[in-house]
Design a protein around this motif. Structure first.
Motif, PDB file in Angstrom:
ATOM      1  N   SER A  97      -1.375  14.880   2.382  1.00  0.00           N
ATOM      2  CA  SER A  97      -1.524  13.584   3.031  1.00  0.00           C
ATOM      3  C   SER A  97      -2.402  12.656   2.192  1.00  0.00           C
ATOM      4  CB  SER A  97      -2.102  13.761   4.429  1.00  0.00           C
ATOM      5  OG  SER A  97      -3.380  14.304   4.343  1.00  0.00           O
ATOM      6  N   ASP A  98      -3.269  13.238   1.354  1.00  0.00           N
ATOM      7  CA  ASP A  98      -4.074  12.406   0.465  1.00  0.00           C
ATOM      8  C   ASP A  98      -3.198  11.560  -0.451  1.00  0.00           C
ATOM      9  OD1 ASP A  98      -6.413  13.226   1.453  1.00  0.00           O
ATOM     10  OD2 ASP A  98      -7.185  14.150  -0.373  1.00  0.00           O
ATOM     11  N   HIS A 145      -0.078  10.646   0.096  1.00  0.00           N
ATOM     12  CA  HIS A 145       0.579   9.600   0.877  1.00  0.00           C
ATOM     13  C   HIS A 145      -0.363   8.437   1.117  1.00  0.00           C
ATOM     14  CE1 HIS A 145       4.563  10.811   1.848  1.00  0.00           C
ATOM     15  NE2 HIS A 145       4.174  12.044   2.100  1.00  0.00           N
ATOM     16  N   LEU A 146      -1.591   8.800   1.455  1.00  0.00           N
ATOM     17  CA  LEU A 146      -2.603   7.778   1.731  1.00  0.00           C
ATOM     18  C   LEU A 146      -2.822   6.915   0.493  1.00  0.00           C
ATOM     19  CD1 LEU A 146      -4.027   7.462   4.384  1.00  0.00           C
ATOM     20  CD2 LEU A 146      -5.998   8.628   3.440  1.00  0.00           C
ATOM     21  N   GLN A 147      -2.853   7.581  -0.664  1.00  0.00           N
ATOM     22  CA  GLN A 147      -3.084   6.840  -1.905  1.00  0.00           C
ATOM     23  C   GLN A 147      -1.910   5.925  -2.221  1.00  0.00           C
ATOM     24  OE1 GLN A 147      -4.078   9.815  -4.826  1.00  0.00           O
ATOM     25  NE2 GLN A 147      -5.855  10.462  -3.662  1.00  0.00           N
ATOM     26  N   TRP A 194       0.080   4.534   0.011  1.00  0.00           N
ATOM     27  CA  TRP A 194      -0.048   3.398   0.944  1.00  0.00           C
ATOM     28  C   TRP A 194      -1.096   2.424   0.462  1.00  0.00           C
ATOM     29  CZ3 TRP A 194       3.534   1.990   3.915  1.00  0.00           C
ATOM     30  CH2 TRP A 194       4.340   2.897   4.598  1.00  0.00           C
ATOM     31  N   LEU A 195      -2.225   2.966   0.036  1.00  0.00           N
ATOM     32  CA  LEU A 195      -3.316   2.113  -0.441  1.00  0.00           C
ATOM     33  C   LEU A 195      -2.850   1.270  -1.623  1.00  0.00           C
ATOM     34  CD1 LEU A 195      -6.631   4.138  -0.538  1.00  0.00           C
ATOM     35  CD2 LEU A 195      -6.248   1.910   0.468  1.00  0.00           C
ATOM     36  N   ARG A 248      -7.481  15.275 -13.038  1.00  0.00           N
ATOM     37  CA  ARG A 248      -7.964  15.699 -11.732  1.00  0.00           C
ATOM     38  C   ARG A 248      -7.815  17.211 -11.619  1.00  0.00           C
ATOM     39  NH1 ARG A 248      -5.154  12.376  -7.066  1.00  0.00           N
ATOM     40  NH2 ARG A 248      -5.080  10.368  -8.058  1.00  0.00           N
ATOM     41  N   PRO A 249      -8.535  17.814 -10.680  1.00  0.00           N
ATOM     42  CA  PRO A 249      -8.463  19.267 -10.571  1.00  0.00           C
ATOM     43  C   PRO A 249      -7.209  19.775  -9.852  1.00  0.00           C
ATOM     44  CG  PRO A 249     -10.065  18.375  -9.023  1.00  0.00           C
ATOM     45  CD  PRO A 249      -9.572  17.223  -9.827  1.00  0.00           C
ATOM     46  N   ASP A 250      -6.381  18.883  -9.274  1.00  0.00           N
ATOM     47  CA  ASP A 250      -5.247  19.351  -8.479  1.00  0.00           C
ATOM     48  C   ASP A 250      -4.212  20.083  -9.327  1.00  0.00           C
ATOM     49  OD1 ASP A 250      -5.876  17.678  -5.927  1.00  0.00           O
ATOM     50  OD2 ASP A 250      -6.026  16.315  -7.629  1.00  0.00           O
ATOM     51  N   ARG A 307     -15.078  11.082   4.221  1.00  0.00           N
ATOM     52  CA  ARG A 307     -15.177  12.013   3.091  1.00  0.00           C
ATOM     53  C   ARG A 307     -16.635  12.385   2.845  1.00  0.00           C
ATOM     54  NH1 ARG A 307     -10.109  13.839   1.058  1.00  0.00           N
ATOM     55  NH2 ARG A 307      -8.758  12.506   2.266  1.00  0.00           N
ATOM     56  N   GLN A 320     -14.381  19.110  -4.868  1.00  0.00           N
ATOM     57  CA  GLN A 320     -14.009  18.239  -5.983  1.00  0.00           C
ATOM     58  C   GLN A 320     -12.880  17.268  -5.611  1.00  0.00           C
ATOM     59  OE1 GLN A 320     -13.110  20.720  -9.265  1.00  0.00           O
ATOM     60  NE2 GLN A 320     -11.461  21.809  -8.270  1.00  0.00           N
ATOM     61  N   ASN A 321     -11.949  17.727  -4.761  1.00  0.00           N
ATOM     62  CA  ASN A 321     -10.884  16.818  -4.343  1.00  0.00           C
ATOM     63  C   ASN A 321     -11.420  15.670  -3.512  1.00  0.00           C
ATOM     64  OD1 ASN A 321      -8.534  17.651  -5.499  1.00  0.00           O
ATOM     65  ND2 ASN A 321      -8.214  19.276  -3.995  1.00  0.00           N
ATOM     66  N   MET A 339     -11.134  11.752  -4.351  1.00  0.00           N
ATOM     67  CA  MET A 339     -10.552  10.807  -3.393  1.00  0.00           C
ATOM     68  C   MET A 339     -11.555   9.701  -3.067  1.00  0.00           C
ATOM     69  SD  MET A 339      -7.755  10.286  -1.691  1.00  0.00           S
ATOM     70  CE  MET A 339      -7.203   9.279  -0.310  1.00  0.00           C
ATOM     71  N   VAL A 348     -10.396   1.333  -5.213  1.00  0.00           N
ATOM     72  CA  VAL A 348      -9.446   0.441  -4.540  1.00  0.00           C
ATOM     73  C   VAL A 348     -10.199  -0.682  -3.829  1.00  0.00           C
ATOM     74  CG1 VAL A 348      -7.819   0.282  -2.631  1.00  0.00           C
ATOM     75  CG2 VAL A 348      -7.595   2.107  -4.296  1.00  0.00           C
ATOM     76  N   TYR A 403      -2.051  10.563  10.079  1.00  0.00           N
ATOM     77  CA  TYR A 403      -2.928  11.389   9.266  1.00  0.00           C
ATOM     78  C   TYR A 403      -4.010  12.068  10.089  1.00  0.00           C
ATOM     79  CZ  TYR A 403      -0.446   9.113   5.572  1.00  0.00           C
ATOM     80  OH  TYR A 403       0.552   8.664   4.763  1.00  0.00           O
TER      81      TYR A 403
END
Lengths: 434, 411
Positions: free
Chosen positions: A304-305, A307-309, A311-312, A385-387, B41, B281-282, B286, B293, B367
């Motif tokens: 969902s992160d 998706h959120l990004q 949208w942003l 990024r770590p993903d 967050r 870290q995520n 974020m 942004v 969400y």
């Protein structure tokens, strides 16, 4: 004529350099952010096996008791199969091909002495796996059904693991030591890493893991190898062959629509029969058959992160476009005098409109170039990024073309309203007030 | 200041004004929600763990091949680790706080409950409380004689000799408050699995549960069991020492473990602080994206305001000159543009509040985010007002500097 309009646009933009730079920057930032995120979304929701995906299906049965309460935070207990159900489906041979599987991590040793062992990920599965998913063999072949039934001590290695263990890609016939077992290598496959790793349990790192060995499921059970992934049990028993522990994945290959229909019926019949036997408590309607892409949409939701990004980024683009519309409107309307003179000298409204649209397109093109650079920068930062999907984040040809299309489209759209307003200026009134 | 003339002027630029208001509204709405998301967050990242994070290091090992002397090996390891200068305690745990995955189970207060009131993390390992530095609020720690090997537990379970299981457990304060609100938790029973009762003998102030997916509500639902761990996948040695000794102790511990038995692999090793930092870290990435942004939006919007205001100033050069010639002071002109901007921003903010609420509703539905507290709305408004005023200041000063003599010039 277009060249002339370009020249006019260039002159006009040069007259207001700060404003032009502002507009180019705004569209560049908007496009850069949007394309970074759209590219990430694109690579994450891509078809892992474009050639095969139309033929691959996941059956779904629900052996959970009627009063089973699914914990909100726990993985879906019915997403995987129990051993008896998986074996029933695989041995029934109702599909063109079918395989049951589970992931495992085993300790591998390099041949020779003095090397530290290392862990390798792989899969315990049944023989159809290779043909169904279209893995290509460098040498040797998959194990046979007879091997599977005999719990033969055999293994198929990936090219990279074969090289790491034996120093060569041709290791067929040699003995690989995995955990404490000696397994004869019967085949070596080309390295295979579909993104995402669609057939694995939801627990897997689906964009970075890859299977490096494959061995018969029956053998793995015989050797009591541990499996990876979610295991859900509801009656206390955690034996691997328990009818109340789900841990296996099952995939089937179905080539025609009628085969799909027939298999659906077979699944419903199976569930109904299990219910009649008293093993299942839920109705036969709980049996489903999903295509690969449907399954990914249900089971492997893009985080969902992300998706959120997306949208942003799109909202940001919208703000940028609004910004440009306002600036262009102010700019075009201010040129009422110039437009009126051109109109008085015989330019049609359409000509004025095209002229102004050309000017917006020039801004769009420049914005597109800037956006592309910014998107590359953005993707570069995503790759750091770590993903686990990070390494996939780069643009392909279509995405590159789409970036320019989006930039031009956005700026033309932004120029539309101002140009339309400007070309409706009444020349006589403007000229008089001058 | 009379705002009527300003409104009349703005009506002549209806379209442009609407666009600016729309842009401010969008920005305001997105900024409100983004700040809210950032807050979420940060809350997640600042979760209190209840353990002595700065004083812990850990080592996860894997044996090569099967071994029969596992228990002796572990006893020797632990003795060796405890003999390292500076080490206060060591334990072999089934899972560590800030692991990505977790072992959990349903907890009932009555074996007949169909739906368990909560789900909690299951910590095991001798000497856990002392090693992790968990504070006991009530009751007592588990006693050495209560501990039993995990293999023995499995045997007893498979033979259904439930009465021979140790019947004590530690729970966290958060769990106690949730299970028995307003009551004494000590001595109460929790029921696990097929209704096996365990008595609460101690209440821990706090102990965070592992698992990325457990970070939401109930992050403090943890239990500690009197079960001794064998070396399994996921088990790790936790070692407690003084904060400044962590790096040295970790190095020495690795050497020591290697010396005790070279035939095994170190899967993971680090300080608990780093483990925590890796875990989030995520969230950190974020948060960075959200902040970026936010800033980009505000920059683009303020540049838009600067652009439009500059345009209007140069467009109205002559009328400004006329006003100055008629006696308006520089201050009057300055305030005119500032007020104009304030009016536009206010309209934008008003619309933006509605939009912000809408976006929040969308986020709640899609969400599973909580409702945005009302306090975030004025924050967004204040930021937009400040940005607007800052952006218009340059053009407004330029307008104020227009000399009255401009009025006498023709264009």
């Amino acid at each position: 004529m277009f060249g002339y309009y370009l020249d006019l646009a260039w002159r006009s933009l040069r007259r207001t350099p700060v404003m032009t730079a502002l507009m180019v920057l705004a569209i560049g930032l908007g496009i850069g952010a949007s394309m970074t995120m759209l590219t990430v979304l694109h690579v994450m929701s891509d078809d892992p096996l474009p050639d095969r995906s139309a033929h691959l299906f996941v059956p779904h049965l629900d052996p959970r008791p009627a009063n089973f309460t699914q914990n909100l935070y726990a993985p879906d207990a019915s997403a995987n199969f129990t051993y008896p159900d998986a074996m029933a489906l695989v041995s029934s041979r109702q599909a063109v091909r079918q395989a049951a599987m589970a992931g495992g991590t085993l300790l591998a040793r390099r041949s020779g002495t003095g090397h530290t062992p290392f862990y390798a990920d792989g899969r315990f599965t049944t023989p159809d796996f290779f043909a169904m998913f279209d893995l290509s063999f460098l040498s040797g072949s998959a194990w046979s059904q007879a091997d599977e039934d005999a719990r033969a001590r055999v293994v198929v290695l990936s090219e990279s693991l074969s090289r790491e263990v034996f120093g060569t890609a041709d290791s067929v016939g040699r003995i690989a030591h995995l955990n404490d077992a000696d397994l004869r290598v019967v085949g070596v496959t080309r390295d295979w890493q579909p993104n995402p790793m669609f057939y694995a349990d939801a627990d897997a790192k689906e964009f970075s893991d890859a299977d490096r060995f494959f061995l018969p499921l029956s053998t793995s059970l015989d050797l009591k190898f541990n499996t990876n992934g979610n295991q859900s049990s509801w009656a206390g028993s955690i034996e691997h062959n328990s009818p109340t522990l789900t841990w296996l994945q099952v995939w089937v290959q179905l080539d025609t629509a009628s085969e799909v229909t027939a298999y659906r019926r077979y699944l419903a019949d199976y569930a109904g029969q299990q219910k009649k036997l008293g093993r299942y408590e839920r109705s036969a309607d709980s049996a489903h058959l999903y295509s690969l892409m449907e399954w990914l949409a249900i089971e492997r939701k893009v985080p969902s992160d992300i998706h959120l990004q997306v949208w942003l980024a799109l909202a940001f683009l919208a703000v940028c476009i609004t910004n440009i519309v306002a600036l262009l409107l102010a700019k075009f309307l201010r040129r009422g005098g110039e437009i009126s003179v051109r109109r008085a000298m015989g330019a049609r409204r359409r000509d004025i409109f095209i002229q102004l649209a050309t000017e917006s397109a020039v801004i769009g093109f420049a914005g597109g170039v800037l956006g592309l650079i910014l998107a590359q920068l953005g993707l570069w930062s995503v790759r750091h990024r770590p993903d686990d999907y990070a390494h996939l984040a780069s643009m392909d040809g279509p995405m590159l073309a789409f970036t320019f299309a989006l930039a031009l489209g956005a700026s033309l759209l932004a120029g539309l309203l101002p140009a339309w307003r400007a070309c409706r200026i009444t020349p006589a009134l403007q000229l008089k007030t001058q | 200041m009379d705002i009527r003339p300003i409104l009349i002027t703005l009506r002549r630029h209806k379209f442009t004004c609407c666009l600016l208001v729309l842009q401010i509204a969008f920005t305001c709405a997105i900024v409100c929600n983004t700040i809210f998301l950032i807050g979420q967050r940060l809350d997640r990242m600042h979760v209190v763990s209840g353990i002595a994070e700065q004083e812990l290091v850990y080592v996860e090992l894997a044996d090569i091949g099967t071994r029969t002397d596992g228990d002796a090996r572990i006893a020797a390891d632990l003795a060796g680790l405890q003999s390292i200068p500076g080490v206060k305690a060591a334990a072999l745990l089934n899972q560590l706080p800030f692991n990505l995955g977790s072992d959990n189970f349903d907890v009932r207060t009555d074996p007949a409950q169909r739906i368990a009131p909560l789900n909690a993390a299951q910590y095991m390992g001798e000497n856990l409380v002392k090693t992790l530095g968990v504070r006991l609020e009530e009751g007592r720690d588990l006693r050495p004689e209560e501990y039993i090997d995990l293999s023995a537990v499995n045997t007893l379970l498979s033979q259904k000799q439930y009465d021979k299981l140790p019947a004590v457990v530690l729970i966290t304060r958060a769990m106690a408050d949730r299970l028995w609100p307003g009551q004494e938790a000590l001595g109460k029973q929790i029921y696990v699995g097929q209704g096996l009762p365990f008595t609460v003998v101690g209440v821990m102030a706090n102990l965070i549960r592992p698992g990325m997916d457990r970070m939401g509500p109930g992050v403090q639902y943890s239990t500690v069991w009197p079960i001794r761990m064998p070396m399994l996948s996921g088990t790790a040695y936790a070692i407690r020492c003084a904060a400044q000794d962590c790096d040295q102790v970790l190095k020495t511990a690795l050497v020591k473990l290697k010396k005790l038995d070279p035939n095994r692999i170190v899967l993971e090793k680090d300080t608990m602080e780093q483990h925590r930092s890796d875990f989030f870290q995520n969230d950190r990435a974020m948060t960075g994206i959200l902040v970026a942004v936010c800033i980009a939006l505000l920059v683009v919007t303020s540049l838009g305001i600067v652009g439009l205001a500059s345009f209007w100033v140069s467009q109205r050069n002559r009328s400004i000159g006329v006003r100055r010639a008629l006696g308006a002071t520089r201050g009057n002109i300055l305030r005119y543009f500032q007020t104009e901007n304030f009016l536009l921003t206010t309209m934008g903010i008003a619309l933006g509040m509605v939009l912000a609420y809408g976006i929040n509703l969308f986020l709640i539905v899609h969400y599973e985010l909580p409702r945005m507290p009302v306090t975030y709305f004025p924050v967004g408004a204040l930021i937009l007002w400040a940005i607007g005023q800052a952006a218009v200041l340059g053009p407004a000063l330029r307008a104020a500097a227009v000399p009255p003599v401009v009025a006498t010039r023709t264009v």
